[in-house]
Design an enzyme around this catalytic site. Structure first.
Site: not given
Ligand code: COA
Length: 445
Positions: A83, A120, A244, A364
């Protein structure tokens, strides 16, 4: 019936590394445990200045062909799943074939070449295409080369920046494979979704939280569809379940959902009922939201039970060890999850021949696919040939400033010069662009 599946695999990581806890989190003012514990990621791989999706894919394919003693005449098709393509017309497979022709006497003029796109999941779709081509008897005794290669970059400041990565997985699909036979049975969960897309742009438009919901919804659909042809699945059916893996935290959520589904109506659910009650059944709720909340509560409790923890530690955790160190490789992610699990089994001296893997792919946009694979007699030699741990250890560890330059260097809208951090050695390198804006490559001895 002849067995068809993956005969061999090779993995090539981008040669640079960004340490997420030590280097990235402090710059973002975030707790390192968000990365190591929350997302489950330690580091991301990045391409050096001389690397891109073509060099990584060609280097993985070259290593695979060399190790298996193959020449271009043994290959009847080359499919690239990506991609991160840079051309809407000429497929990356032609560039990779061009690279390989620099180091072999024969050429690939009689091989069918293409490029697969569906986020993916395209890597798994390419495996399917190769499987179908061989099963249809059109391969003339030849194998297919499938290369999943990506540079997963997000815009600077996007939450996805935490889950970047770069690398390639080359797979040889053959009759009587050494590694795994693929099942004819498959299940799909597919819907028109707007969770992650790149409408003619390099960096994705991504609704991260939504993409996680869509992943789970499509995966559940795919599991139901798979069971409609293969029969009900049970947690003990599979030695490992590679999913994945955009980041290990996503797989934690998928795994508990799959486990809940597989134990429903089984003695395991009954045994667990003493501790956490029976699973909520939709017909017992008037309101869908209430039902969903009850399911979430049940899954929270389920994930802390000993039964679940034991299953997770044995079946899922081993699939995450490579991903944790390299980040998201998009099309290659589920394939490094399979490799990671088999690698751990080989290191532990397990005898896996004849055991099954349940493989859960996702892209996705959105589509999930589930199929089973049966581990073959020759699996151990194939897996022991991988050197991904050595590659990971040899990566150049970037400072934050260097990371910013690397991101800019691979940004198609920027033209910046950057010195290589590593010295190419026995590999294909990017050397610049030609008169029609085509990309140019050389093999460095
Ligand atoms: N200690 C332990 N865990 C922690 C933490 C800490 N200090 N701070 C945050 N976390 C956890 C959160 O609780 C969350 O876990 P949960 O989902 O089980 O609640 C996780 O870490 C991620 O934190 P979050 O605040 O949700 O991260 P973010 O808002 O920065 O975004 C994604 C995370 C995945 C949405 C972001 O990285 C993204 O957009 N990625 C690309 C899209 C993707 O890969 N999607 C997946 C489907 S293909």
């Amino acid at each position: 019936m002849t067995a068809v599946g993956i005969d061999a695999i090779e993995i090539w990581t981008g040669k640079l590394k960004l340490d997420l806890a030590e280097t990235f989190a402090p710059e973002k003012g975030e707790d390192p445990e968000k990365y190591t514990k929350g997302l489950g990621l330690h580091a991301s791989s990045f391409p050096d200045a001389h690397e891109d999706i073509v060099t990584m894919g060609a280097n993985a394919a070259h290593r695979l062909m060399d190790r298996k003693g193959l020449t271009p005449d043994d290959i009847g098709r080359i499919d690239v799943a990506t991609e991160s393509a840079f051309d809407n017309s000429k497929p990356v497979s032609t560039y990779i074939a061009g690279c390989l022709e620099q180091v072999y006497d024969e050429d690939f003029h009689h091989a069918n070449k293409g490029e697969r796109k569906f986020a993916c999941i395209a890597g798994t779709q390419s495996l399917d295409d190769a499987y179908n081509w061989i099963k249809a008897g059109r391969n003339r005794g030849r194998s297919a080369l499938v290369v999943a290669t990506d540079t997963a970059l997000y815009a600077r400041g996007d939450p996805g920046e935490a889950t970047q990565g770069a690398g390639a997985v080359a797979m040889l699909i053959s009759e009587d494979p050494n590694l795994v036979e693929m099942s004819a049975e498959q299940g799909y969960g597919s819907a028109d979704e707007t969770d992650f897309l790149k409408p003619n742009q390099q960096f994705p438009s991504v609704d991260g939280k939504r993409s996680m919901q869509v992943y789970l919804a499509r995966m559940r659909e795919a599991l139901e569809d798979y069971e409609s042809v293969a029969g009900a699945s049970h947690p003990e059916d599979f030695a490992y379940v590679p999913f994945h893996t955009p980041f290990p935290g996503m797989v934690r959520k998928a795994a508990v959902l799959a486990y809940r589904h597989m134990i429903r109506g089984t003695p395991i659910e009954e045994e667990l009922a003493e501790e956490i009650g029976f699973q909520p059944r939709e017909e017992d709720f008037e309101d869908r939201e209430e039902y969903e909340e009850a399911i979430r509560d049940y899954m929270d409790e389920l994930s802390s039970t000993d039964d679940y923890r034991e299953w997770y530690d044995a079946t899922i955790e081993p699939t995450l060890s490579i991903s944790r160190e390299v980040g998201n490789w998009y099309t290659g992610s589920v394939h490094i999850a399979r490799a990671a699990a088999l690698k751990q089994a080989a290191e532990e001296g397990r005898d896996l021949a004849g055991r099954k893997l349940g493989v859960g792919s996702y892209g996705s946009g959105a589509q999930a696919e589930i199929h089973a694979e049966t581990v073959q007699e020759g699996w151990k030699d194939e897996i022991e040939a991988l050197n991904i741990d050595e590659q990971n250890a040899a990566r150049y560890d970037l400072s934050f400033d260097e990371y910013e330059n690397v991101h800019d260097r691979h940004n198609h809208d920027k033209t910046i010069e950057m010195e290589d951090f590593t010295v190419p050695d026995g590999e294909f390198v990017f050397t610049g662009t030609g008169r029609m804006n085509e990309r140019l490559y050389d093999y460095v001895e």
